[in-house]
Design a protein around this motif. Structure first.
Motif, mmCIF file in Angstrom:
data_model
loop_
_atom_site.group_PDB
_atom_site.id
_atom_site.type_symbol
_atom_site.label_atom_id
_atom_site.label_comp_id
_atom_site.label_asym_id
_atom_site.label_seq_id
_atom_site.Cartn_x
_atom_site.Cartn_y
_atom_site.Cartn_z
ATOM 1 N N VAL A 175 0.841 -1.201 0.000
ATOM 2 C CA VAL A 175 0.000 0.000 0.000
ATOM 3 C C VAL A 175 0.874 1.248 0.000
ATOM 4 O O VAL A 175 0.609 2.218 -0.726
ATOM 5 C CB VAL A 175 -0.953 -0.005 1.217
ATOM 6 C CG1 VAL A 175 -1.720 1.308 1.280
ATOM 7 C CG2 VAL A 175 -1.902 -1.186 1.148
ATOM 8 N N ILE A 176 1.941 1.233 0.823
ATOM 9 C CA ILE A 176 2.859 2.367 0.881
ATOM 10 C C ILE A 176 3.527 2.578 -0.473
ATOM 11 O O ILE A 176 3.631 3.711 -0.976
ATOM 12 C CB ILE A 176 3.931 2.146 1.964
ATOM 13 C CG1 ILE A 176 3.282 2.038 3.350
ATOM 14 C CG2 ILE A 176 4.956 3.275 1.943
ATOM 15 C CD1 ILE A 176 2.583 3.298 3.804
ATOM 16 N N LEU A 177 3.988 1.475 -1.089
ATOM 17 C CA LEU A 177 4.642 1.575 -2.394
ATOM 18 C C LEU A 177 3.696 2.172 -3.430
ATOM 19 O O LEU A 177 4.077 3.088 -4.176
ATOM 20 C CB LEU A 177 5.115 0.185 -2.828
ATOM 21 C CG LEU A 177 6.010 0.103 -4.078
ATOM 22 C CD1 LEU A 177 6.861 -1.171 -4.029
ATOM 23 C CD2 LEU A 177 5.206 0.097 -5.385
ATOM 24 N N PHE A 178 2.469 1.655 -3.462
ATOM 25 C CA PHE A 178 1.511 2.142 -4.458
ATOM 26 C C PHE A 178 1.162 3.613 -4.225
ATOM 27 O O PHE A 178 1.047 4.393 -5.171
ATOM 28 C CB PHE A 178 0.248 1.285 -4.415
ATOM 29 C CG PHE A 178 -0.713 1.557 -5.549
ATOM 30 C CD1 PHE A 178 -0.407 1.167 -6.838
ATOM 31 C CD2 PHE A 178 -1.912 2.216 -5.318
ATOM 32 C CE1 PHE A 178 -1.279 1.433 -7.889
ATOM 33 C CE2 PHE A 178 -2.781 2.487 -6.349
ATOM 34 C CZ PHE A 178 -2.472 2.086 -7.642
ATOM 35 N N ALA A 179 1.027 4.004 -2.953
ATOM 36 C CA ALA A 179 0.704 5.402 -2.630
ATOM 37 C C ALA A 179 1.838 6.330 -3.046
ATOM 38 O O ALA A 179 1.611 7.406 -3.619
ATOM 39 C CB ALA A 179 0.420 5.530 -1.138
ATOM 40 N N LEU A 180 3.080 5.912 -2.764
ATOM 41 C CA LEU A 180 4.231 6.723 -3.171
ATOM 42 C C LEU A 180 4.324 6.832 -4.690
ATOM 43 O O LEU A 180 4.603 7.911 -5.238
ATOM 44 C CB LEU A 180 5.523 6.104 -2.624
ATOM 45 C CG LEU A 180 5.750 6.213 -1.112
ATOM 46 C CD1 LEU A 180 6.970 5.393 -0.694
ATOM 47 C CD2 LEU A 180 5.928 7.676 -0.710
ATOM 48 N N PHE A 181 4.079 5.713 -5.369
ATOM 49 C CA PHE A 181 4.125 5.714 -6.834
ATOM 50 C C PHE A 181 3.078 6.661 -7.421
ATOM 51 O O PHE A 181 3.378 7.466 -8.309
ATOM 52 C CB PHE A 181 3.902 4.288 -7.349
ATOM 53 C CG PHE A 181 3.724 4.190 -8.838
ATOM 54 C CD1 PHE A 181 4.752 4.520 -9.704
ATOM 55 C CD2 PHE A 181 2.517 3.769 -9.385
ATOM 56 C CE1 PHE A 181 4.593 4.433 -11.076
ATOM 57 C CE2 PHE A 181 2.343 3.685 -10.746
ATOM 58 C CZ PHE A 181 3.389 4.014 -11.604
ATOM 59 N N CYS A 182 1.853 6.591 -6.905
ATOM 60 C CA CYS A 182 0.785 7.467 -7.404
ATOM 61 C C CYS A 182 1.098 8.931 -7.105
ATOM 62 O O CYS A 182 0.871 9.815 -7.938
ATOM 63 C CB CYS A 182 -0.555 7.075 -6.773
ATOM 64 S SG CYS A 182 -1.183 5.474 -7.316
ATOM 65 N N GLY A 183 1.642 9.196 -5.905
ATOM 66 C CA GLY A 183 1.976 10.572 -5.542
ATOM 67 C C GLY A 183 3.049 11.158 -6.430
ATOM 68 O O GLY A 183 2.933 12.293 -6.915
ATOM 69 N N LEU A 184 4.108 10.382 -6.674
ATOM 70 C CA LEU A 184 5.194 10.862 -7.531
ATOM 71 C C LEU A 184 4.719 11.038 -8.977
ATOM 72 O O LEU A 184 5.105 12.005 -9.648
ATOM 73 C CB LEU A 184 6.367 9.875 -7.480
ATOM 74 C CG LEU A 184 7.133 9.817 -6.153
ATOM 75 C CD1 LEU A 184 8.089 8.634 -6.143
ATOM 76 C CD2 LEU A 184 7.894 11.117 -5.918
ATOM 77 N N SER A 185 3.886 10.114 -9.447
ATOM 78 C CA SER A 185 3.354 10.229 -10.813
ATOM 79 C C SER A 185 2.493 11.482 -10.956
ATOM 80 O O SER A 185 2.550 12.175 -11.984
ATOM 81 C CB SER A 185 2.533 8.983 -11.169
ATOM 82 O OG SER A 185 3.318 7.820 -11.120
ATOM 83 N N ALA A 186 1.692 11.764 -9.926
ATOM 84 C CA ALA A 186 0.834 12.952 -9.958
ATOM 85 C C ALA A 186 1.657 14.230 -9.992
ATOM 86 O O ALA A 186 1.214 15.251 -10.529
ATOM 87 C CB ALA A 186 -0.091 12.953 -8.743
ATOM 88 N N LEU A 187 2.873 14.183 -9.435
ATOM 89 C CA LEU A 187 3.755 15.355 -9.444
ATOM 90 C C LEU A 187 4.507 15.495 -10.768
ATOM 91 O O LEU A 187 5.292 16.433 -10.936
ATOM 92 C CB LEU A 187 4.757 15.256 -8.294
ATOM 93 C CG LEU A 187 4.174 15.376 -6.874
ATOM 94 C CD1 LEU A 187 5.248 15.104 -5.828
ATOM 95 C CD2 LEU A 187 3.550 16.753 -6.665
ATOM 96 N N GLY A 188 4.287 14.566 -11.686
ATOM 97 C CA GLY A 188 4.917 14.648 -12.998
ATOM 98 C C GLY A 188 6.236 13.919 -13.117
ATOM 99 O O GLY A 188 6.949 14.053 -14.120
ATOM 100 N N VAL A 189 6.595 13.116 -12.106
ATOM 101 C CA VAL A 189 7.830 12.332 -12.184
ATOM 102 C C VAL A 189 7.625 11.227 -13.219
ATOM 103 O O VAL A 189 6.584 10.554 -13.205
ATOM 104 C CB VAL A 189 8.164 11.714 -10.804
ATOM 105 C CG1 VAL A 189 9.435 10.859 -10.893
ATOM 106 C CG2 VAL A 189 8.331 12.815 -9.768
ATOM 107 N N PRO A 190 8.582 10.995 -14.128
ATOM 108 C CA PRO A 190 8.427 9.923 -15.115
ATOM 109 C C PRO A 190 8.125 8.591 -14.440
ATOM 110 O O PRO A 190 8.631 8.299 -13.348
ATOM 111 C CB PRO A 190 9.800 9.897 -15.807
ATOM 112 C CG PRO A 190 10.314 11.285 -15.664
ATOM 113 C CD PRO A 190 9.819 11.772 -14.333
#
Length: 426
Positions: free
Chosen positions: A3-18
C-alpha cells in the motif's frame, strides 16, 4: 508495504515524475523503510531482469513500426482496404477497421497506427459524410487492434514477464483481435445504415488487384512472422530481426521512401522509446520483489479462493480489476507490476495462463484510449485537431463495443485457445 509503495508511486506520478523513476523511487523508499535488503542487490536485480533474449524483440518490433511509419506504407494499406470494403454500406467505416487490422500485423503499436494511418482514415470518413467525432472515435478504438494482433509489442512484453512461449502467445492474439475487428464492423454497419452515412460505391475488382499489388509486400510482413513463429523456424526475437531487415529493404531499396540519411534518426528514436520501456521493466522488478516479500500473491489467492470462484467467474473479477487499473496506469508498467502478482492466483483458480495473458493485454489496452493517461487518446486529439473532451465524446459508442467484445472473450476462452489446439501449438 504494498500500500505504501503504491501510494508513493501514485503521488510521484501525480507530481509529474516519469513513471519508471517514480516506480523505482517508490520501491526503493519502501524497501529502506521496511526491510534490511542491501541496496547493491537492487542494481543486480534490475540488471538480471534485463538479461533476457526475449526482451530483445521489443526494440526490434518498435523499429519495424518506426520504419513502416517513416516509409509511408499506410497509404498503400489504406487504398487496398478501401478497394476491398469501401463499396459496402458504411464503407469508409469498414475501411477504417480493415486498414487497422492490416497495419496491426505490420507495426505492433497502437500509437504508430494512429500516427501513420489515423489522419488518412479520419479525413476519408469526413469526406464521405461521417461526423468527425464518430470518425475520430472509430480511428482511436480500432487502433487498439495493433496491441492485440501479432506482432503486438504488449504481447511480447507480457510473455516475457510471465515466462511463457511468446510465439504461442502471439498466435493466440490473432483470433481475439479479429473477433474485436468483426464486432467493430457489425457496429459500424448498423450505425451507418441507421443514419444513412456513406452510401456504397460500386465494387471495382480492377482496383482491388491494383491496390493489392501495391500493398502486397508490406502485407507479407505479418504472414512471414506468424508462419515462421508457429512452425518453429525461428524464435520471436529472430522473427523481429527478420522483420526489421525486410521492412528496411522495402523502405530504403524497393520503395525508396526512406533515404539512407534518415536511418540513423529512426534508430535513435527507436532507442529512446525502447529505453523508456525497458527502464520501466527494470524498476518494476524491484516493486515485484516488494510484493513477493510481503506475500501479496498468496494473500490475493487466498481472498479470491475464499470467494469460491471458478475459472470464468475468477477471470471476470480480474477483468474488472484490470479495467479499473488500466484507467489510471499505462499498460506496460501495469503489466510489469500486476502479472507476477496475479499469475499464482490465476494458476490456483484453474484459469489458463495463455487466456489470462491475452485478456490482460486486451483489458489494459482500453487504458490507451481512456482518460486520464490514454496515450492513444492524446495522439488522436493531436492528429484530428479536436479537444480531448470531444474525442472522448465521439469514442463512447465504439469504446463500449470494444469493452463488450473483450467481455465476450473472457466468457469464451475457446476463441483464444481453440486455434492453438487446432494448430497443435498448445
Amino acid at each position: 508495504m504494498s500500500v505504501i509503495l503504491f501510494a508513493l508511486f501514485c503521488g510521484l506520478s501525480a507530481l509529474g515524475v516519469p513513471l519508471a523513476i517514480a516506480l523505482g523511487l517508490a520501491a526503493v523508499a519502501t524497501l529502506l523503510m521496511f526491510t534490511p535488503m542491501p541496496l547493491d542487490l537492487l542494481t543486480q536485480t534490475m540488471f538480471s531482469s534485463m538479461n533476457s533474449f526475449l526482451l530483445v524483440a521489443v526494440p526490434l518490433f518498435i523499429l519495424v513500426g518506426a520504419v513502416m511509419e517513416r516509409g509511408r506504407v499506410a497509404e498503400r494499406i489504406f487504398d487496398f482496404a478501401e478497394s476491398m470494403v469501401g463499396w459496402l454500406p458504411g464503407g469508409l467505416g469498414h475501411v477504417n477497421v480493415l486498414s487497422s487490422v492490416i497495419f496491426s500485423g505490420v507495426s505492433g503499436s497502437s500509437v504508430a497506427d494512429i500516427a501513420s494511418v489515423g489522419a488518412i482514415e479520419i479525413k476519408a470518413m469526413e469526406r464521405h459524410g461521417f461526423p468527425k467525432g464518430y470518425a475520430v472515435g472509430m480511428t482511436l478504438c480500432t487502433a487498439t487492434l495493433s496491441s492485440i494482433i501479432p506482432p503486438s509489442i504488449l504481447i511480447v512484453i507480457a510473455g516475457s514477464i510471465a515466462n511463457v512461449s511468446i510465439g504461442t502467445l502471439l498466435v493466440a492474439g490473432l483470433v481475439p483481435g479479429l473477433f474485436i475487428a468483426f464486432a467493430f464492423l457489425v457496429f459500424n454497419h448498423f450505425y451507418s445504415v441507421r443514419y444513412g452515412y456513406n452510401p456504397p460505391s460500386p465494387f471495382n475488382f480492377r482496383m482491388v488487384v491494383v491496390t493489392g499489388l501495391r500493398a502486397i509486400l508490406p502485407m507479407l510482413t505479418p504472414l512471414i512472422l506468424i508462419i515462421g513463429i508457429a512452425s518453429g523456424v525461428f524464435t520471436p526475437t529472430e522473427a523481429a530481426a527478420i522483420a526489421v531487415t525486410y521492412v528496411l529493404v522495402l523502405g530504403v531499396l524497393v520503395y525508396r521512401t526512406i533515404p539512407l540519411s534518415e536511418v540513423p534518426e529512426i534508430l535513435v528514436s527507436t532507442a529512446r522509446i525502447s529505453g523508456t520501456i525497458l527502464f520501466i521493466a527494470a524498476t518494476s522488478q524491484i516493486a515485484a520483489w516488494v510484493f513477493t516479500y510481503e506475500g501479496l500473491p498468496e494473500k490475493l489467492t487466498a481472498i479470491l479462493g475464499g470467494m469460491s470462484l471458478g475459472p470464468t467467474s475468477g477471470l471476470l473479477v480480474i477483468f474488472v480489476f484490470l479495467l479499473l487499473i488500466g484507467i489510471f496506469m499505462e499498460a506496460i508498467p501495469a503489466m510489469f507490476i500486476l502479472i507476477p502478482v496475479l499469475m499464482p492466483t490465476v494458476t490456483a483458480l484453474g484459469i489458463d495462463p495463455i487466456h489470462f495473458l491475452i485478456i490482460t493485454v486486451m483489458t489494459l489496452t482500453l487504458g490507451l484510449v481512456t482518460p486520464p493517461v490514454g496515450v492513444c487518446l492524446f495522439a488522436a486529439a493531436q492528429v484530428s485537431g479536436m479537444s480531448v473532451d470531444e474525442v472522448v465524446k465521439g469514442s463512447l459508442a465504439p469504446m463500449t463495443v470494444l469493452t463488450l467484445a473483450i467481455f465476450a472473450l473472457v466468457l469464451f476462452p475457446v476463441l483464444t485457445l481453440g486455434p492453438l489446439h487446432l494448430l497443435g501449438l498448445y
